[in-house]
Design an enzyme around this catalytic site. Structure first.
Site, PDB file in Angstrom:
ATOM      1  N   ARG A  70      38.478   8.681  29.625  1.00  0.00           N
ATOM      2  CA  ARG A  70      37.994   7.933  28.459  1.00  0.00           C
ATOM      3  C   ARG A  70      37.667   6.476  28.812  1.00  0.00           C
ATOM      4  O   ARG A  70      36.797   5.878  28.219  1.00  0.00           O
ATOM      5  CB  ARG A  70      39.094   7.968  27.379  1.00  0.00           C
ATOM      6  CG  ARG A  70      38.630   7.836  25.963  1.00  0.00           C
ATOM      7  CD  ARG A  70      39.818   7.774  24.998  1.00  0.00           C
ATOM      8  NE  ARG A  70      40.878   8.713  25.276  1.00  0.00           N
ATOM      9  CZ  ARG A  70      40.958   9.939  24.769  1.00  0.00           C
ATOM     10  NH1 ARG A  70      40.035  10.391  23.951  1.00  0.00           N
ATOM     11  NH2 ARG A  70      41.976  10.724  25.074  1.00  0.00           N
ATOM     12  N   TYR A  71      38.441   5.896  29.716  1.00  0.00           N
ATOM     13  CA  TYR A  71      38.275   4.494  30.119  1.00  0.00           C
ATOM     14  C   TYR A  71      37.920   4.473  31.607  1.00  0.00           C
ATOM     15  O   TYR A  71      38.421   5.298  32.373  1.00  0.00           O
ATOM     16  CB  TYR A  71      39.579   3.712  29.916  1.00  0.00           C
ATOM     17  CG  TYR A  71      40.203   3.870  28.557  1.00  0.00           C
ATOM     18  CD1 TYR A  71      39.791   3.095  27.481  1.00  0.00           C
ATOM     19  CD2 TYR A  71      41.223   4.794  28.340  1.00  0.00           C
ATOM     20  CE1 TYR A  71      40.382   3.235  26.232  1.00  0.00           C
ATOM     21  CE2 TYR A  71      41.821   4.943  27.100  1.00  0.00           C
ATOM     22  CZ  TYR A  71      41.394   4.157  26.045  1.00  0.00           C
ATOM     23  OH  TYR A  71      41.968   4.297  24.811  1.00  0.00           O
TER      24      TYR A  71
ATOM     25  N   ARG B 231      41.071   4.398  34.315  1.00  0.00           N
ATOM     26  CA  ARG B 231      42.221   5.287  34.228  1.00  0.00           C
ATOM     27  C   ARG B 231      41.800   6.601  33.590  1.00  0.00           C
ATOM     28  O   ARG B 231      40.843   6.650  32.811  1.00  0.00           O
ATOM     29  CB  ARG B 231      43.364   4.660  33.441  1.00  0.00           C
ATOM     30  CG  ARG B 231      42.974   4.198  32.044  1.00  0.00           C
ATOM     31  CD  ARG B 231      43.904   3.066  31.615  1.00  0.00           C
ATOM     32  NE  ARG B 231      43.683   2.632  30.239  1.00  0.00           N
ATOM     33  CZ  ARG B 231      42.778   1.714  29.889  1.00  0.00           C
ATOM     34  NH1 ARG B 231      41.980   1.172  30.786  1.00  0.00           N
ATOM     35  NH2 ARG B 231      42.660   1.363  28.627  1.00  0.00           N
TER      36      ARG B 231
ATOM     37  N   CYS C 201      55.213  22.658  27.216  1.00  0.00           N
ATOM     38  CA  CYS C 201      56.173  21.588  26.929  1.00  0.00           C
ATOM     39  C   CYS C 201      57.573  22.184  26.905  1.00  0.00           C
ATOM     40  O   CYS C 201      57.747  23.397  26.704  1.00  0.00           O
ATOM     41  CB  CYS C 201      55.891  20.957  25.571  1.00  0.00           C
ATOM     42  SG  CYS C 201      54.288  20.134  25.501  1.00  0.00           S
TER      43      CYS C 201
ATOM     44  N   CYS D  18      56.728  19.576  19.403  1.00  0.00           N
ATOM     45  CA  CYS D  18      56.868  18.666  18.264  1.00  0.00           C
ATOM     46  C   CYS D  18      55.934  19.149  17.155  1.00  0.00           C
ATOM     47  O   CYS D  18      54.771  19.460  17.416  1.00  0.00           O
ATOM     48  CB  CYS D  18      56.504  17.248  18.688  1.00  0.00           C
ATOM     49  SG  CYS D  18      57.299  16.754  20.243  1.00  0.00           S
TER      50      CYS D  18
ATOM     51  N   CYS E 241      52.518  17.242  16.868  1.00  0.00           N
ATOM     52  CA  CYS E 241      51.825  16.997  18.137  1.00  0.00           C
ATOM     53  C   CYS E 241      50.324  16.786  17.946  1.00  0.00           C
ATOM     54  O   CYS E 241      49.661  17.536  17.243  1.00  0.00           O
ATOM     55  CB  CYS E 241      52.057  18.191  19.063  1.00  0.00           C
ATOM     56  SG  CYS E 241      51.124  18.063  20.590  1.00  0.00           S
TER      57      CYS E 241
ATOM     58  N   ARG F 166      48.162  17.239  20.209  1.00  0.00           N
ATOM     59  CA  ARG F 166      47.428  18.301  20.932  1.00  0.00           C
ATOM     60  C   ARG F 166      47.948  19.671  20.516  1.00  0.00           C
ATOM     61  O   ARG F 166      47.961  20.611  21.323  1.00  0.00           O
ATOM     62  CB  ARG F 166      47.561  18.119  22.444  1.00  0.00           C
ATOM     63  CG  ARG F 166      46.925  16.859  22.958  1.00  0.00           C
ATOM     64  CD  ARG F 166      46.540  16.929  24.439  1.00  0.00           C
ATOM     65  NE  ARG F 166      45.889  15.687  24.810  1.00  0.00           N
ATOM     66  CZ  ARG F 166      46.483  14.691  25.484  1.00  0.00           C
ATOM     67  NH1 ARG F 166      47.720  14.814  25.913  1.00  0.00           N
ATOM     68  NH2 ARG F 166      45.823  13.584  25.752  1.00  0.00           N
TER      69      ARG F 166
ATOM     70  N   ASP G  95      48.402  10.527  14.764  1.00  0.00           N
ATOM     71  CA  ASP G  95      47.023  11.012  14.851  1.00  0.00           C
ATOM     72  C   ASP G  95      46.754  12.066  13.772  1.00  0.00           C
ATOM     73  O   ASP G  95      47.666  12.678  13.230  1.00  0.00           O
ATOM     74  CB  ASP G  95      46.777  11.611  16.244  1.00  0.00           C
ATOM     75  CG  ASP G  95      46.860  10.557  17.329  1.00  0.00           C
ATOM     76  OD1 ASP G  95      46.289   9.464  17.135  1.00  0.00           O
ATOM     77  OD2 ASP G  95      47.512  10.816  18.364  1.00  0.00           O
TER      78      ASP G  95
ATOM     79  N   ASP H 219      45.013   5.334  17.816  1.00  0.00           N
ATOM     80  CA  ASP H 219      43.985   5.975  18.628  1.00  0.00           C
ATOM     81  C   ASP H 219      42.839   6.300  17.673  1.00  0.00           C
ATOM     82  O   ASP H 219      43.002   7.108  16.745  1.00  0.00           O
ATOM     83  CB  ASP H 219      44.538   7.266  19.253  1.00  0.00           C
ATOM     84  CG  ASP H 219      44.281   7.316  20.732  1.00  0.00           C
ATOM     85  OD1 ASP H 219      43.130   7.063  21.128  1.00  0.00           O
ATOM     86  OD2 ASP H 219      45.221   7.621  21.483  1.00  0.00           O
TER      87      ASP H 219
ATOM     88  N   LYS I  61      42.097   3.281  22.049  1.00  0.00           N
ATOM     89  CA  LYS I  61      43.268   2.748  21.339  1.00  0.00           C
ATOM     90  C   LYS I  61      43.034   1.290  20.942  1.00  0.00           C
ATOM     91  O   LYS I  61      42.458   0.521  21.719  1.00  0.00           O
ATOM     92  CB  LYS I  61      44.489   2.795  22.250  1.00  0.00           C
ATOM     93  CG  LYS I  61      45.016   4.186  22.538  1.00  0.00           C
ATOM     94  CD  LYS I  61      46.300   4.106  23.348  1.00  0.00           C
ATOM     95  CE  LYS I  61      46.890   5.487  23.539  1.00  0.00           C
ATOM     96  NZ  LYS I  61      46.039   6.347  24.359  1.00  0.00           N
TER      97      LYS I  61
HETATM   98  S1  SF4 Z   1      53.960  15.588  21.424  1.00  0.00           S
HETATM   99 FE1  SF4 Z   1      52.896  17.505  21.982  1.00  0.00          FE
HETATM  100  S2  SF4 Z   1      52.497  17.313  24.160  1.00  0.00           S
HETATM  101 FE2  SF4 Z   1      54.100  15.836  23.671  1.00  0.00          FE
HETATM  102  S3  SF4 Z   1      56.063  16.914  24.015  1.00  0.00           S
HETATM  103 FE3  SF4 Z   1      55.562  17.133  21.846  1.00  0.00          FE
HETATM  104  S4  SF4 Z   1      54.480  19.101  21.758  1.00  0.00           S
HETATM  105 FE4  SF4 Z   1      54.430  18.472  23.911  1.00  0.00          FE
END
Ligand code: SF4
Length: 351
Positions: free
Chosen positions: A90-91, A94, A103, A107, A110, A112, A271, A308, A315
């Site tokens: 994206r940048y 980096r 994972c 979460c 999340c 993603r 997000d 973001d 960001k």
């Molecule tokens: S935020 Fe998403 S990518 Fe990060 S640990 Fe939790 S589930 Fe995994």
């Protein structure tokens, strides 16, 4: 494939058996379980029983199927900036390298969530192509390993990736984003630390942590093992309704991180991932919380409140502005208590 036996609970029924869900809630969560990965490690099962703010982050809820019009499958525009599989660039200086989409814990908020899950590991050919892209792109100064969670890889696999990055002259630093020190602190063992410290370039570890209760004695010990090995530690936190959306909760979290030798780096505004509205705090409220923290926390303990921009534009700091130009070379400056002061640097007279 997940290389580590996290012994996570991965279904609503298993979470109900562990006492984290009412049994009669299980049928109503079938649609959530079908759409999104579930995983709660033993360390977080133990914490979730005692702390509702922890359970809320990992135990699925029926609200996850409520998607608002503003929410989107790829909230920060990863796909638009992916030149080869496993890379998000994206940048200019980096990029993200995503060796796995697995994972240790999933979460519920999340960003993603539409892509993470147990099946997502780059094949050897895909990994070679991703590393070739980094080698051929001389503007890349920093590589950020993320995913998924790179610390779910075996120490051997991680070491292989870091060793290749060490041979690329223009890559000067590596960062790893992970939830593992919190979700499975026992995973931060001698083998993993040896892999993180074997290369000549600095390897920073950014730990995802949202509540002071996540910093158990085992987690502090895991962070201590990394800090003692010379690994710089940063924290990324997400502002979450019902988890840490109070001055007291954030104050406790950031102080506990600094006391654990982890520097708070970013406090992310949530997000716009699908089905996460029940976690969303208004920007104005986030700004109020951060302003209140500025008046009571050491600068060492204050992360940048960050947004973001949806779609992949990058960001930007999301905090309220403290200085506004008056047009005559002076500024009106607001202090943490809300009072304003004139600031006149008088640049013209000194030049
Ligand atoms: S935020 Fe998403 S990518 Fe990060 S640990 Fe939790 S589930 Fe995994």
């Amino acid at each position: 494939m997940n290389h580590v036996p996290f012994r996570s609970l991965t279904t609503p029924a298993a979470l109900a058996d562990a006492g984290l869900l009412a049994a009669d809630a299980v049928p109503g969560l079938a649609g959530v379980a079908e759409r999104y990965a579930i995983g709660v490690t033993p360390a977080l099962v133990a914490l979730s029983g005692a702390h509702p703010a922890i359970a809320r982050q990992f135990v699925p809820a029926a609200e996850e199927l409520l998607v608002s019009p503003a929410e989107r499958a790829d909230p920060i525009g990863d796909h638009a900036h992916s030149p080869v599989k496993g890379i998000v660039h994206r940048y200019p200086d980096r990029l993200l390298l995503m060796p796995t989409l697995s994972c240790a814990v999933y979460c519920r908020f999340c960003f993603r969530r539409e892509s993470v899950g147990d099946a997502g590991v780059l094949s050897p050919a895909e990994m070679t192509a991703a590393l070739d892209y980094i080698r051929a792109t001389e503007s890349v100064w920093e590589v950020i390993l993320t995913g998924g969670d790179p610390l779910t890889l075996s120490a051997r696999r991680l070491s292989e990736i870091l060793t290749v990055l060490d041979t690329i002259p223009h890559v000067k630093t590596v960062r790893i984003h992970t939830r593992v020190p919190v979700a499975a602190p026992e995973r931060i063992d001698g083998g993993l630390i040896a892999a993180l410290t074997a290369i000549s370039k600095p390897v920073y570890v950014g730990i995802h942590c949202n509540h002071a209760a996540e910093l158990t004695a085992d987690v502090k010990a895991a962070c201590g093992r990394m800090a003692n090995a010379g690994i710089p530690l940063l924290a990324q936190s997400v502002l979450l309704k019902g988890v840490n959306d109070s001055v007291e909760a954030l104050d406790n979290l950031f102080r506990a991180l600094v006391e654990t030798r982890v520097r708070p780096y970013y406090l992310h505004h949530l997000d716009l991932a699908p089905g996460t509205g029940h976690f969303r705090v208004a920007v104005e409220e986030g700004q109020r919380l951060v302003q209140a923290l500025r008046g009571r926390l050491s600068g060492l303990a204050l992360p940048t409140y960050i947004l973001d921009i949806p779609g992949g534009a990058g960001k930007v700091p999301a905090g309220a502005a403290y200085m506004s130009p008056e047009g005559d070379g002076t500024f009106l400056v607001r202090d943490p208590q809300g009072s304003t002061h004139a600031y006149a640097p008088d640049i013209a007279k000194t030049s």
